[in-house]
Design a protein around this motif. Structure first.
Motif, mmCIF file in Angstrom:
data_model
loop_
_atom_site.group_PDB
_atom_site.id
_atom_site.type_symbol
_atom_site.label_atom_id
_atom_site.label_comp_id
_atom_site.label_asym_id
_atom_site.label_seq_id
_atom_site.Cartn_x
_atom_site.Cartn_y
_atom_site.Cartn_z
ATOM 1 N N ILE A 12 -7.808 -24.691 -53.489
ATOM 2 C CA ILE A 12 -8.779 -24.326 -54.523
ATOM 3 C C ILE A 12 -9.862 -23.431 -53.930
ATOM 4 O O ILE A 12 -10.211 -22.391 -54.498
ATOM 5 C CB ILE A 12 -9.406 -25.595 -55.161
ATOM 6 C CG1 ILE A 12 -8.360 -26.391 -55.936
ATOM 7 C CG2 ILE A 12 -10.603 -25.240 -56.041
ATOM 8 C CD1 ILE A 12 -7.880 -25.761 -57.218
ATOM 9 N N ASN A 13 -10.402 -23.828 -52.777
ATOM 10 C CA ASN A 13 -11.475 -23.046 -52.162
ATOM 11 C C ASN A 13 -11.020 -21.650 -51.749
ATOM 12 O O ASN A 13 -11.760 -20.679 -51.896
ATOM 13 C CB ASN A 13 -12.031 -23.773 -50.937
ATOM 14 C CG ASN A 13 -12.864 -24.968 -51.310
ATOM 15 O OD1 ASN A 13 -13.237 -25.139 -52.457
ATOM 16 N ND2 ASN A 13 -13.140 -25.817 -50.351
ATOM 17 N N THR A 14 -9.800 -21.544 -51.229
ATOM 18 C CA THR A 14 -9.311 -20.266 -50.709
ATOM 19 C C THR A 14 -8.824 -19.339 -51.808
ATOM 20 O O THR A 14 -9.098 -18.137 -51.784
ATOM 21 C CB THR A 14 -8.160 -20.506 -49.705
ATOM 22 O OG1 THR A 14 -8.618 -21.387 -48.685
ATOM 23 C CG2 THR A 14 -7.692 -19.222 -49.085
ATOM 24 N N ILE A 15 -8.114 -19.881 -52.782
ATOM 25 C CA ILE A 15 -7.448 -19.042 -53.783
ATOM 26 C C ILE A 15 -8.246 -18.922 -55.079
ATOM 27 O O ILE A 15 -8.444 -17.830 -55.598
ATOM 28 C CB ILE A 15 -6.030 -19.583 -54.074
ATOM 29 C CG1 ILE A 15 -5.189 -19.542 -52.795
ATOM 30 C CG2 ILE A 15 -5.366 -18.812 -55.202
ATOM 31 C CD1 ILE A 15 -3.897 -20.308 -52.875
ATOM 32 N N VAL A 16 -8.713 -20.052 -55.594
ATOM 33 C CA VAL A 16 -9.325 -20.061 -56.930
ATOM 34 C C VAL A 16 -10.795 -19.659 -56.900
ATOM 35 O O VAL A 16 -11.232 -18.812 -57.690
ATOM 36 C CB VAL A 16 -9.143 -21.436 -57.605
ATOM 37 C CG1 VAL A 16 -9.824 -21.477 -58.960
ATOM 38 C CG2 VAL A 16 -7.663 -21.778 -57.729
ATOM 39 N N SER A 17 -11.566 -20.254 -56.017
ATOM 40 C CA SER A 17 -13.018 -20.040 -56.015
ATOM 41 C C SER A 17 -13.440 -18.572 -55.972
ATOM 42 O O SER A 17 -14.354 -18.191 -56.701
ATOM 43 C CB SER A 17 -13.666 -20.806 -54.857
ATOM 44 O OG SER A 17 -13.493 -22.188 -55.042
ATOM 45 N N PRO A 18 -12.803 -17.734 -55.164
ATOM 46 C CA PRO A 18 -13.265 -16.333 -55.099
ATOM 47 C C PRO A 18 -13.020 -15.494 -56.347
ATOM 48 O O PRO A 18 -13.595 -14.415 -56.474
ATOM 49 C CB PRO A 18 -12.475 -15.758 -53.922
ATOM 50 C CG PRO A 18 -12.007 -16.918 -53.138
ATOM 51 C CD PRO A 18 -11.812 -18.025 -54.126
ATOM 52 N N TYR A 133 -10.742 -1.764 -53.090
ATOM 53 C CA TYR A 133 -10.972 -2.167 -51.702
ATOM 54 C C TYR A 133 -12.168 -3.103 -51.574
ATOM 55 O O TYR A 133 -12.124 -4.084 -50.836
ATOM 56 C CB TYR A 133 -11.136 -0.943 -50.785
ATOM 57 C CG TYR A 133 -9.852 -0.147 -50.684
ATOM 58 C CD1 TYR A 133 -8.691 -0.715 -50.162
ATOM 59 C CD2 TYR A 133 -9.792 1.165 -51.143
ATOM 60 C CE1 TYR A 133 -7.511 0.003 -50.076
ATOM 61 C CE2 TYR A 133 -8.613 1.893 -51.065
ATOM 62 C CZ TYR A 133 -7.471 1.297 -50.534
ATOM 63 O OH TYR A 133 -6.306 2.002 -50.467
ATOM 64 N N GLU A 134 -13.227 -2.815 -52.304
ATOM 65 C CA GLU A 134 -14.397 -3.700 -52.283
ATOM 66 C C GLU A 134 -14.032 -5.069 -52.861
ATOM 67 O O GLU A 134 -14.424 -6.103 -52.327
ATOM 68 C CB GLU A 134 -15.539 -3.081 -53.082
ATOM 69 C CG GLU A 134 -16.794 -3.928 -53.071
ATOM 70 C CD GLU A 134 -17.935 -3.305 -53.862
ATOM 71 O OE1 GLU A 134 -19.053 -3.845 -53.765
ATOM 72 O OE2 GLU A 134 -17.725 -2.312 -54.583
ATOM 73 N N THR A 135 -13.263 -5.071 -53.951
ATOM 74 C CA THR A 135 -12.830 -6.327 -54.568
ATOM 75 C C THR A 135 -11.991 -7.131 -53.592
ATOM 76 O O THR A 135 -12.227 -8.335 -53.398
ATOM 77 C CB THR A 135 -12.022 -6.049 -55.857
ATOM 78 O OG1 THR A 135 -12.816 -5.263 -56.739
ATOM 79 C CG2 THR A 135 -11.629 -7.338 -56.538
ATOM 80 N N LEU A 136 -11.004 -6.484 -52.984
ATOM 81 C CA LEU A 136 -10.141 -7.183 -52.020
ATOM 82 C C LEU A 136 -10.949 -7.728 -50.851
ATOM 83 O O LEU A 136 -10.742 -8.863 -50.415
ATOM 84 C CB LEU A 136 -9.041 -6.248 -51.517
ATOM 85 C CG LEU A 136 -7.928 -5.946 -52.505
ATOM 86 C CD1 LEU A 136 -7.006 -4.846 -51.977
ATOM 87 C CD2 LEU A 136 -7.133 -7.199 -52.819
ATOM 88 N N VAL A 140 -11.052 -11.685 -50.163
ATOM 89 C CA VAL A 140 -10.432 -12.178 -48.925
ATOM 90 C C VAL A 140 -11.473 -12.837 -48.022
ATOM 91 O O VAL A 140 -11.263 -13.953 -47.527
ATOM 92 C CB VAL A 140 -9.686 -11.039 -48.185
ATOM 93 C CG1 VAL A 140 -9.281 -11.465 -46.783
ATOM 94 C CG2 VAL A 140 -8.462 -10.610 -48.990
ATOM 95 N N VAL A 141 -12.604 -12.179 -47.814
ATOM 96 C CA VAL A 141 -13.630 -12.737 -46.934
ATOM 97 C C VAL A 141 -14.184 -14.053 -47.499
ATOM 98 O O VAL A 141 -14.291 -15.044 -46.781
ATOM 99 C CB VAL A 141 -14.765 -11.713 -46.676
ATOM 100 C CG1 VAL A 141 -15.960 -12.367 -45.992
ATOM 101 C CG2 VAL A 141 -14.244 -10.561 -45.832
ATOM 102 N N SER A 142 -14.505 -14.072 -48.790
ATOM 103 C CA SER A 142 -15.037 -15.319 -49.356
ATOM 104 C C SER A 142 -13.967 -16.403 -49.366
ATOM 105 O O SER A 142 -14.268 -17.578 -49.126
ATOM 106 C CB SER A 142 -15.604 -15.093 -50.760
ATOM 107 O OG SER A 142 -14.584 -14.710 -51.654
ATOM 108 N N GLY A 147 -12.363 -21.397 -47.661
ATOM 109 C CA GLY A 147 -11.187 -22.156 -47.252
ATOM 110 C C GLY A 147 -11.382 -22.930 -45.970
ATOM 111 O O GLY A 147 -10.656 -23.878 -45.689
ATOM 112 N N ASN A 148 -12.369 -22.533 -45.184
ATOM 113 C CA ASN A 148 -12.625 -23.225 -43.918
ATOM 114 C C ASN A 148 -13.698 -24.297 -44.025
ATOM 115 O O ASN A 148 -14.019 -24.943 -43.031
ATOM 116 C CB ASN A 148 -12.972 -22.215 -42.819
ATOM 117 C CG ASN A 148 -11.734 -21.527 -42.325
ATOM 118 O OD1 ASN A 148 -10.788 -22.165 -41.902
ATOM 119 N ND2 ASN A 148 -11.714 -20.201 -42.420
#
Length: 190
Positions: A12-18, A133-136, A140-142, A147-148
């Motif tokens: 959830i944190n890695t995929i959904v939250s961002p 690119y800004e969106t990606l 990805v960073v968030s 996710g960590n």
């Protein structure tokens, strides 16, 4: 439990939250940053006040109602006599959310990971393609950062009103500005 809760939270944190960060991309493109921030501050502040006043059931009702409105975009476009497309989707969304209430949380997590989030990006592509690119980068960073986080259940319970407020803000912004500014959304809401 179908899958371990740590894996569920990490997913959830890695995929959904961002996925809510697409609101920022939209606000930047359409010069609505001030409005986006205002909605977030009011929503987060209201959620915190309701929590402090021990009015969490009211916050949960607002959250649940907002989710029904938000998830209608994932529902099929089937029309019924005397119901337009929007009301048909709201009927499906209400049924869906009510059903999810009675199922293990993993079912809702699967929906969020495999249906809602990909559909959100598909619907958002009309405006994120101009800042791909800004969106990606932001997503990805968030996603890597979120996710960590090793979030305990106690911590999640303590911040849940803020999470609800943030999600409600995401829904308010989308309904107020995104679904009003893109002709694609105007067509499916008719």
């Amino acid at each position: 439990m179908i899958i371990p809760s740590k894996l569920l939270i990490k997913s959830i944190n890695t995929i959904v939250s961002p996925h809510g960060l697409t609101d920022f991309i939209h606000a930047k493109q359409f010069r609505l940053i001030e409005e986006l921030y205002r909605i977030n501050v009011i929503s987060l502040g209201s959620a915190q006040i309701l929590s402090i006043l021990h009015l969490n059931p009211l916050l949960h009702c607002i959250f649940f109602s907002s989710a029904i409105i938000h998830f209608r975009n994932d529902m099929p476009l089937i029309t019924f006599p005397y119901l337009n497309k929007l009301n048909s989707q709201l009927a499906f969304s209400t049924t869906f959310m009510t059903t999810m209430y009675f199922l293990p949380p993993e079912f809702f997590a699967f929906y969020m990971i495999f249906i809602h989030t990909p559909n959100h990006y598909k619907l958002s592509y009309v405006y994120i393609k101009n800042n791909l690119y800004e969106t990606l980068f932001l997503i990805v960073v968030s996603g890597l950062i979120l996710g960590n986080f090793d979030l305990s259940q106690e911590f999640l319970i303590n911040i849940f009103p803020l999470v609800e407020g943030l999600i409600i803000a995401h829904i308010i912004y989308e309904e107020t500005y995104i679904f009003k500014s893109c002709t694609y959304f105007k067509d499916i809401s008719a």
